[in-house]
Structures are given as structure tokens and as C-alpha cells.
Design an enzyme around this catalytic site. Sequence first.
Site, PDB file in Angstrom:
ATOM      1  N   PRO A  12      72.890  18.499  -3.898  1.00  0.00           N
ATOM      2  CG  PRO A  12      71.995  20.615  -3.462  1.00  0.00           C
ATOM      3  CD  PRO A  12      72.223  19.268  -2.832  1.00  0.00           C
ATOM      4  CB  CYS A  95      76.210  28.159  -4.360  1.00  0.00           C
ATOM      5  SG  CYS A  95      77.360  28.081  -5.755  1.00  0.00           S
ATOM      6  N   GLY A 228      77.956  14.395  -0.558  1.00  0.00           N
ATOM      7  CA  GLY A 228      78.289  15.174  -1.737  1.00  0.00           C
ATOM      8  C   GLY A 228      79.234  14.421  -2.656  1.00  0.00           C
TER       9      GLY A 228
END
Length: 333
Positions: A12, A95, A228
Amino acid sequence: MKSKAKLLAVAPMIDWTDRHCRYFHRQISSEALLYTEMVVADAIIHGPRDRLLGHDVSEHPVALQLGGSDPAKLSEAVRIAEPYRYDEINLNVGCPSDRVQSGTFGACLMLTPAVVAASVTAMKAVAKVPVTVKCRIGVDEQDPEQALPELMSRVLDAGADAIWIHARKAWLKGLSPKENRDIPPLDYEIVYRMKQRFPDVFIGINGGIQTLDEAADHLTYVDGVMLGRASYQNAALLTDVDHRFYGRLESAPDWDRLRDVMMAYAERHIAGGGRLNHVARHMVGLFTGMPGARRYRQILSTDAGKPGAGPEVIAAAFAAVDLSSRQDEAMSA
């Protein structure tokens, strides 16, 4: 997710892995697990649900990543998301952005494992699909050898089905989100040790993985690998995922089909009121390193943003690349 099957996923990534990116990646790999951008629970509860949660059926398997720290709100977000039929719900505990910290979620939740566990318990109570956690190895002055297993033990006791670990610390003060992706040193070994400590739990690894060879090496120690930026900036990396990790027959990429599918998708998006660059911006890195790739990038980056731009821009960009050499390279790999 507690299955022993090895898994490769696309991480994500905020501002990157939106529905258009995921549709594009799905045309390249039919098997990789795709993740949404992090979607904040409050936004799902109070915001435009279809825009935040809607996706194309072809994106499956696809996981929804949630941000939040209020168990009741996270539970409500999971309930609201259920009709959208995601294959997994993932809680962001990694995050490090200022905006996320101001909402007391993301990586700062590493400091409050009891809150993460309570959130997982609440999400599991309503979820009809696996609930997973994506975390860092620690934050700031935490000792990862203590902080990581404590968090893992808590969330596993709460019912988490899998844990994805970004193998870096996050520094909540002093480093930007971009710097947090590069400056804290990678520690893959601690992730391997967590797999030894929790052998019956699906544990995936993330952080700094650039190639499928590296991914394969990690899979000798853990159950999943999450790519990623490498998968975004060089999407052709995904062309061999199905063969190498899922046992599909090896075949050369069908670039003409990819072009035509993305042109048709862009046309539908534009007909619905969207703009070409919403789709094309995710395709810019496809042919990195190939003859004509620079011109390809220029066309998509410049022409796709012009008023009235249509799918013909995608055709022009593909025409700038020497696809025969790309196919020869794939066949000889």
C-alpha cells in the site's frame, strides 16, 4: 492468511496505489496480492464511500488498508467496507507522516500495542475476511528486540491473521516520510527471527526489496514479500511474478494486449468524467531501461495531462518503445 503458501504483494502506497494503479498492475500479474492506499476510518464513515472503497472486480485479490486508532471507528469502517468484498483488511501501524501522527495512528501505534490489539479485536468481531497488521520494527528509541515481539504477541492474541513487517524503524521526529523510507537501516534478520519465534503465523517482509531474486531469497525465511516503490517505478518487474511465485506457465509479456486493455480502461474512465492522466500517471515507469523509454515517459507525463487527452496518447507512448527488444529480453531471461 495462516496458510503456508508463499505470497508476493504490492505494498500500500499513499497517492500511488489507487484503483487505477491496481487495475494496471493486475493486467501485468494476475496473482500478486494488491493493496489499496491507506484509507482513514473516519473518511469511510463520513466521506464518499464509493470513491474511497470502489474498485474493479478484476483487481482481486485486493486488500483494504485502514488507518485509525479508535477500535469502534475501525470496526464501523470494516462493517461499511464489507459489501465491497475486499479479500483482506489490513491495519496500518507503520506510516510515519505528520498527518498520520496528528491522528495518533500509523507508526506511532507501535508505542501503544494495547490499542492496536483492541483495534484488531474490534475489527475481527465484524470482519468476514482475514484481518492483518502492517508494522515497523519499532519507532524512535524503542528496542526492536522488545517492541516488535510485544506488538506481535498482542495482536496475535487479539486474533490477527497475519503480520507484515517493514524491516526499518520509523523516526517520528526528525525525519520526513520520504527519509523514513531510506535512512533508517534495514534489518531483515529481525523479521526472520520473528518467523522463527512465531512459526505458525504468516509473516511477510517489506522494505528496500528491488528485484524478484531478492524476493525469492526472502521467501526462504518468511511467508510473504511485499514490493513497494520498485514495483511502481518499474512495473515490468511484475511480469514474471505469476511464473516464479505461483507456478503459472512462463510466457512473454503481451504488450499489445496491455496497451489495448489500458486504452479501453482509460476510455471508460474518461467517459465517466475522469481524465487520462489519472490512469496514465501510474504507467510511466513501465519500460524503465528499454530503448524508447524516455520518449514513452515524456508522452505519458506531458500529453496525458493536456485538456481533452484521450486513449490515443497511450498508443503513441507504446509506439515509442522498442517492444521487440523487450520481448526478446523476456524470452531469454
